[in-house]
Motif scaffolding. Structure first.
Motif, PDB file in Angstrom:
ATOM      1  N   ASP A  16       3.290  -4.127   2.987  1.00 25.78           N
ATOM      2  CA  ASP A  16       4.138  -3.117   2.459  1.00 25.78           C
ATOM      3  C   ASP A  16       4.243  -2.830   1.675  1.00 25.78           C
ATOM      4  OD1 ASP A  16       3.678  -2.567   5.649  1.00 25.78           O
ATOM      5  OD2 ASP A  16       6.011  -3.658   6.080  1.00 25.78           O
ATOM      6  N   THR A  17       4.347  -3.065   0.649  1.00 24.48           N
ATOM      7  CA  THR A  17       4.779  -3.318  -0.577  1.00 24.48           C
ATOM      8  C   THR A  17       3.247  -3.768  -1.875  1.00 24.48           C
ATOM      9  OG1 THR A  17       6.950  -3.231  -0.485  1.00 24.48           O
ATOM     10  CG2 THR A  17       6.112  -2.891  -3.258  1.00 24.48           C
ATOM     11  N   TYR A  51      15.035   1.724   2.076  1.00 24.00           N
ATOM     12  CA  TYR A  51      14.333   1.661   1.347  1.00 24.00           C
ATOM     13  C   TYR A  51      14.379   2.548   0.038  1.00 24.00           C
ATOM     14  CZ  TYR A  51      10.652  -0.495   4.307  1.00 24.00           C
ATOM     15  OH  TYR A  51      10.595  -2.209   5.016  1.00 24.00           O
ATOM     16  N   TYR A  55      14.278  -0.381  -2.795  1.00 22.32           N
ATOM     17  CA  TYR A  55      13.100   0.211  -4.046  1.00 22.32           C
ATOM     18  C   TYR A  55      13.413   1.298  -5.284  1.00 22.32           C
ATOM     19  CZ  TYR A  55      10.674  -2.561  -1.397  1.00 22.32           C
ATOM     20  OH  TYR A  55      10.042  -3.469  -0.336  1.00 22.32           O
ATOM     21  N   ALA A  60       9.057   2.227  -5.874  1.00 20.55           N
ATOM     22  CA  ALA A  60       8.917   2.986  -4.431  1.00 20.55           C
ATOM     23  C   ALA A  60       7.283   3.732  -4.174  1.00 20.55           C
ATOM     24  CB  ALA A  60       9.960   4.463  -3.658  1.00 20.55           C
ATOM     25  N   LEU A  63       4.277   1.990  -1.328  1.00 23.95           N
ATOM     26  CA  LEU A  63       4.780   1.367  -0.660  1.00 23.95           C
ATOM     27  C   LEU A  63       3.629   1.933   0.381  1.00 23.95           C
ATOM     28  CD1 LEU A  63       8.686   2.071  -0.067  1.00 23.95           C
ATOM     29  CD2 LEU A  63       7.666  -0.332  -0.161  1.00 23.95           C
ATOM     30  N   TRP A  64       3.564   0.841   1.701  1.00 29.99           N
ATOM     31  CA  TRP A  64       2.610   1.529   2.870  1.00 29.99           C
ATOM     32  C   TRP A  64       0.762   1.997   1.930  1.00 29.99           C
ATOM     33  CZ3 TRP A  64       7.488   2.650   3.176  1.00 29.99           C
ATOM     34  CH2 TRP A  64       8.285   1.559   3.875  1.00 29.99           C
TER      35      TRP A  64
END
Length: 114
Positions: A16-17, A51, A55, A60, A63-64
């Motif tokens: 995810d990161t 999150y 983060y 941030a 992410l994703w």
């Protein structure tokens, strides 16, 4: 067996990161990226999303990165973690594309579609 070919490659679960410099690596190495997009909605509202508390704003942005992985040729799969996220593949796809929590926030979706 004849005609049956299994992918004996590796996968990274909870991918995810990922730093921008690393998004091309999975495809080059034949590694599948398994993400749980519903983790974006760890709480009911964007304002209480953990999150945002864990983060910093620069991290941030990492992410994703579903689209970035796909654009670079990686195999991307969505998974679920039992009761921690939805079992529904439709919820996972919705969360990955719309990027909003159950309260419809943030407006326009969380983070750009990376």
């Amino acid at each position: 067996e004849k005609g049956v070919k299994l992918n004996k490659g590796f996968s990274i679960d909870h991918c995810d990161t990922t730093a921008a410099a690393d998004v091309a690596r999975p495809a080059k190495l034949g590694i599948s990226c398994n993400l749980t997009p519903d983790f974006l909605a760890a709480t009911e509202t964007w304002e209480t999303n953990p999150y945002l508390m864990v983060y910093d704003s620069e991290t941030a942005k990492e992410l994703w990165r579903c689209k970035s992985f796909i654009d670079n040729g990686a195999n991307v799969a969505f998974g679920t973690d039992s009761y921690c996220s939805s079992y529904s593949p439709f919820v996972q796809m919705y969360r990955a594309t719309e990027r909003v929590l159950n309260d419809g926030q943030p407006e326009g979706g969380a983070l750009p579609m990376l």
